[in-house]
Write a protein that holds these residues in place. Sequence first.
Motif, PDB file in Angstrom:
ATOM      1  N   ASN A 261       0.847  -1.182   0.000  1.00 42.43           N
ATOM      2  CA  ASN A 261       0.000   0.000   0.000  1.00 42.43           C
ATOM      3  C   ASN A 261       0.890   1.242   0.000  1.00 42.43           C
ATOM      4  N   PRO A 262       0.806   2.080  -1.040  1.00 43.77           N
ATOM      5  CA  PRO A 262       1.694   3.257  -1.097  1.00 43.77           C
ATOM      6  C   PRO A 262       1.359   4.306  -0.047  1.00 43.77           C
ATOM      7  N   TYR A 263       0.179   4.215   0.548  1.00 41.02           N
ATOM      8  CA  TYR A 263      -0.242   5.200   1.552  1.00 41.02           C
ATOM      9  C   TYR A 263      -0.683   4.474   2.828  1.00 41.02           C
ATOM     10  N   PRO A 264       0.257   3.906   3.569  1.00 36.02           N
ATOM     11  CA  PRO A 264      -0.120   3.167   4.785  1.00 36.02           C
ATOM     12  C   PRO A 264      -0.700   4.097   5.849  1.00 36.02           C
ATOM     13  N   PHE A 265      -1.543   3.569   6.686  1.00 36.77           N
ATOM     14  CA  PHE A 265      -2.173   4.352   7.748  1.00 36.77           C
ATOM     15  C   PHE A 265      -2.548   3.414   8.890  1.00 36.77           C
ATOM     16  N   GLN A 266      -2.942   4.008   9.998  1.00 34.86           N
ATOM     17  CA  GLN A 266      -3.466   3.282  11.134  1.00 34.86           C
ATOM     18  C   GLN A 266      -4.761   3.940  11.573  1.00 34.86           C
ATOM     19  N   CYS A 267      -5.480   3.282  12.473  1.00 33.14           N
ATOM     20  CA  CYS A 267      -6.758   3.835  12.926  1.00 33.14           C
ATOM     21  C   CYS A 267      -6.950   3.474  14.394  1.00 33.14           C
ATOM     22  N   THR A 268      -7.226   4.473  15.200  1.00 28.87           N
ATOM     23  CA  THR A 268      -7.465   4.240  16.622  1.00 28.87           C
ATOM     24  C   THR A 268      -8.960   4.052  16.878  1.00 28.87           C
ATOM     25  N   ILE A 269      -9.273   3.310  17.929  1.00 25.20           N
ATOM     26  CA  ILE A 269     -10.659   3.095  18.354  1.00 25.20           C
ATOM     27  C   ILE A 269     -10.733   3.438  19.834  1.00 25.20           C
ATOM     28  N   ILE A 319      -8.941 -13.899   0.110  1.00 28.08           N
ATOM     29  CA  ILE A 319      -8.284 -13.078   1.131  1.00 28.08           C
ATOM     30  C   ILE A 319      -8.912 -13.407   2.479  1.00 28.08           C
ATOM     31  N   SER A 320      -8.078 -13.557   3.482  1.00 27.60           N
ATOM     32  CA  SER A 320      -8.565 -13.863   4.828  1.00 27.60           C
ATOM     33  C   SER A 320      -8.984 -12.570   5.520  1.00 27.60           C
ATOM     34  N   VAL A 321     -10.287 -12.315   5.525  1.00 24.19           N
ATOM     35  CA  VAL A 321     -10.814 -11.144   6.225  1.00 24.19           C
ATOM     36  C   VAL A 321     -10.885 -11.493   7.713  1.00 24.19           C
ATOM     37  N   PRO A 322     -10.218 -10.725   8.583  1.00 26.66           N
ATOM     38  CA  PRO A 322     -10.218 -11.072  10.009  1.00 26.66           C
ATOM     39  C   PRO A 322     -11.625 -11.085  10.590  1.00 26.66           C
ATOM     40  N   HIS A 323     -11.865 -12.023  11.511  1.00 27.22           N
ATOM     41  CA  HIS A 323     -13.175 -12.126  12.149  1.00 27.22           C
ATOM     42  C   HIS A 323     -13.328 -11.031  13.210  1.00 27.22           C
ATOM     43  N   LEU A 324     -14.554 -10.587  13.373  1.00 21.70           N
ATOM     44  CA  LEU A 324     -14.860  -9.614  14.416  1.00 21.70           C
ATOM     45  C   LEU A 324     -14.962 -10.303  15.776  1.00 21.70           C
ATOM     46  N   PRO A 325     -14.830  -9.538  16.870  1.00 18.76           N
ATOM     47  CA  PRO A 325     -15.073 -10.136  18.186  1.00 18.76           C
ATOM     48  C   PRO A 325     -16.475 -10.729  18.250  1.00 18.76           C
ATOM     49  N   GLU A 326     -16.631 -11.743  19.060  1.00 20.46           N
ATOM     50  CA  GLU A 326     -17.900 -12.455  19.121  1.00 20.46           C
ATOM     51  C   GLU A 326     -19.026 -11.553  19.619  1.00 20.46           C
ATOM     52  N   LYS A 327     -20.237 -11.861  19.145  1.00 18.92           N
ATOM     53  CA  LYS A 327     -21.425 -11.140  19.590  1.00 18.92           C
ATOM     54  C   LYS A 327     -21.884 -11.688  20.938  1.00 18.92           C
ATOM     55  N   ARG A 342     -13.754  -3.685  22.702  1.00 13.04           N
ATOM     56  CA  ARG A 342     -12.917  -2.626  22.129  1.00 13.04           C
ATOM     57  C   ARG A 342     -11.526  -3.152  21.805  1.00 13.04           C
ATOM     58  N   LYS A 343     -10.936  -3.946  22.718  1.00 13.29           N
ATOM     59  CA  LYS A 343      -9.614  -4.519  22.448  1.00 13.29           C
ATOM     60  C   LYS A 343      -9.654  -5.426  21.218  1.00 13.29           C
ATOM     61  N   GLY A 344     -10.726  -6.228  21.084  1.00 15.90           N
ATOM     62  CA  GLY A 344     -10.860  -7.077  19.906  1.00 15.90           C
ATOM     63  C   GLY A 344     -10.997  -6.273  18.633  1.00 15.90           C
ATOM     64  N   LEU A 345     -11.739  -5.170  18.691  1.00 19.59           N
ATOM     65  CA  LEU A 345     -11.896  -4.318  17.506  1.00 19.59           C
ATOM     66  C   LEU A 345     -10.581  -3.624  17.138  1.00 19.59           C
ATOM     67  N   ILE A 346      -9.768  -3.303  18.149  1.00 18.89           N
ATOM     68  CA  ILE A 346      -8.459  -2.693  17.863  1.00 18.89           C
ATOM     69  C   ILE A 346      -7.578  -3.681  17.102  1.00 18.89           C
ATOM     70  N   TRP A 347      -7.544  -4.946  17.556  1.00 17.60           N
ATOM     71  CA  TRP A 347      -6.787  -5.966  16.825  1.00 17.60           C
ATOM     72  C   TRP A 347      -7.331  -6.117  15.398  1.00 17.60           C
ATOM     73  N   TRP A 348      -8.658  -6.144  15.277  1.00 21.49           N
ATOM     74  CA  TRP A 348      -9.291  -6.301  13.955  1.00 21.49           C
ATOM     75  C   TRP A 348      -8.898  -5.145  13.033  1.00 21.49           C
ATOM     76  N   MET A 349      -8.985  -3.924  13.557  1.00 23.82           N
ATOM     77  CA  MET A 349      -8.646  -2.753  12.747  1.00 23.82           C
ATOM     78  C   MET A 349      -7.172  -2.762  12.361  1.00 23.82           C
ATOM     79  N   ASN A 350      -6.319  -3.217  13.269  1.00 24.10           N
ATOM     80  CA  ASN A 350      -4.887  -3.294  12.981  1.00 24.10           C
ATOM     81  C   ASN A 350      -4.625  -4.225  11.799  1.00 24.10           C
ATOM     82  N   HIS A 351      -5.296  -5.363  11.757  1.00 20.47           N
ATOM     83  CA  HIS A 351      -5.104  -6.296  10.648  1.00 20.47           C
ATOM     84  C   HIS A 351      -5.716  -5.765   9.356  1.00 20.47           C
ATOM     85  N   MET A 352      -6.826  -5.068   9.452  1.00 21.42           N
ATOM     86  CA  MET A 352      -7.433  -4.493   8.251  1.00 21.42           C
ATOM     87  C   MET A 352      -6.521  -3.432   7.636  1.00 21.42           C
TER      88      MET A 352
END
Length: 613
Positions: A261-269, A319-327, A342-352
Amino acid sequence: MALRARALYDFRSENPGEISLREHEVLSLCSEQDIEGWLEGVNSRGDRGLFPASYVQVIRAPEPGPGPGPGPAGDGGPGAPARYANVPPGGFEPLPLPLPLPAAPPASAFQPPAAGFPYGGGALQPPPQQPYGGGYQASQGSDDDWDDEWDDSSTVADEPGALGGGAYPDLDGSSGPGAAGRYRLSTRSDLSLGARGGAAPQHPPSGAKSSATVSRNLNRFSTFVKSGGEAFVLGEASGFVKDGDKLCVVLGPYGPEWQENPYPFQCTIDDPTKQTKFKGMKSYISYKLVPTHTQVPVHRRYKHFDWLYARLAEKFPVISVPHLPEKQATGRFEEDFISKRRKGLIWWMNHMASHPVLAQCDVFQHFLTCPSSTDEKAWKQGKRKAEKDEMVGANFFLTLSTPPAAALDLQEVESKIDGFKCFTKKMDDSALQLNHTANEFARKQVTGFKKEYQKVGQSFRGLSQAFELDQQAFSAGLNQAIAFTGDAYDAIGELFAEQPRQDLDPVMDLLALYQGHLANFPDIIHVQKGALTKVKESRRHVEEGKMEVQKADGIQDRCNTISFATLAEIHHFHQIRVRDFKSQMQHFLQQQIIFFQKVTQKLEEALHKYDSV
């Protein structure tokens, strides 16, 4: 006379209890009565099992009549030559004529011609088969309601139509908005469709070279079929691909990999907050997302994440789309659950954000950048666009751009895939074992260890209280030191109870994320294995002189495209695995050191109390 049938099409068995058929093959039937569209019989190789009733034609013997009388040859009298059915290549037992012609399919089986159809006309298809034993219907639950204005019925996309003349008004590329930068790609060829679910085989005229077909999978519910991989490999994909939709695979030092990705980024939750609507009748948790490449905060609910995951899983079959935290149905507003999610979503967002393809996907960028709370119209427009995306299924594979003039060795690819399959199985077993061990150890720390250390502390305090009955002035210091030791053990027990949050819980969160990835790869591998099977089948037809080399080469080229993408995804998985487990193991050991330093500090403080005794 034994009941027999002739195979009208090729059929390859995929499940236990089924047998394979070859076109023109004669079978012995156990019964003429079909079972939910399946017949039981024995093929020419002596295998007994089930096969689709619509793939064979029952051979009925002529009604017995009066014995033959004297007459000229050819009228049934003595000397009349035997009358047999035509014997196909390879030969089989000659059958007496007359043979009934195949029954005409119902009118509903006729498919009107579509643009780009290989034969320029309709296709007569055998009726679709259901898997033996019946099918099933999947259902999904959600811990968030969907009956609000965000998901009104008007935003649900209609089922995409067939990729024919009506699907694209600007097929010639000369009209329509955005015609520039869009390329018409097609894998359609003159390769005749397989018998299962496609057109009936086209028999060449007498004297022409026979043309074999690459068979279709009978199981139309398999991942290879549902993902569009089969249609792509057989040359049925056709659509426009914009420059921005191309997914590039490049050759790196360790093999195929996704272009960075020529424009890498991160995202906080951050800031999970409870909000209400309908005058407090409905509550939900909202999370604040801040991407680094925009620095503009947006707010999303869990159901928004869930919708995004469904779109990505549908669009990217390799492509292996990461699973979301369980409902969770209950306790959704408890502090511990909100923190864990929230911690699970942070891991998910990091992989995305780390994936070169997923991070640049339009629907993901729409999810990160469109402020749904302030611009609801723009949000819904992007949502509809994603749900009506035409580059899904077989057309998704058209977006893959692989290294030029690079051919993959089938045996080498198959060996790598098999090796990775064994790796994922072993890793999954090990992850389950580690997760169980860590969970059990954390439970002991929270309950067992804390209780045992507090017992020790209470015992020391009991001894101190007994010594105080002596009432000697010179023993007061000792009594206080022993009591302090008891308090130190109480504090150590509390440290043990709090420690799993710092070290073991993050490890288990990471294992849960990777167990989701490991659950994705069997389907990804199945798509690639299905493509390899088609290549092997086409090669066999070429060796038998039943298929042109050009057609077989086209199948192999399309299989190579899928193989490149699969190997690139495997490479990315290993990259992030090394990164994540290195970081997590470092964090775990650092937290363990800090923990035991705190324990040591408590013990040293207790020790110093005895210096003044």
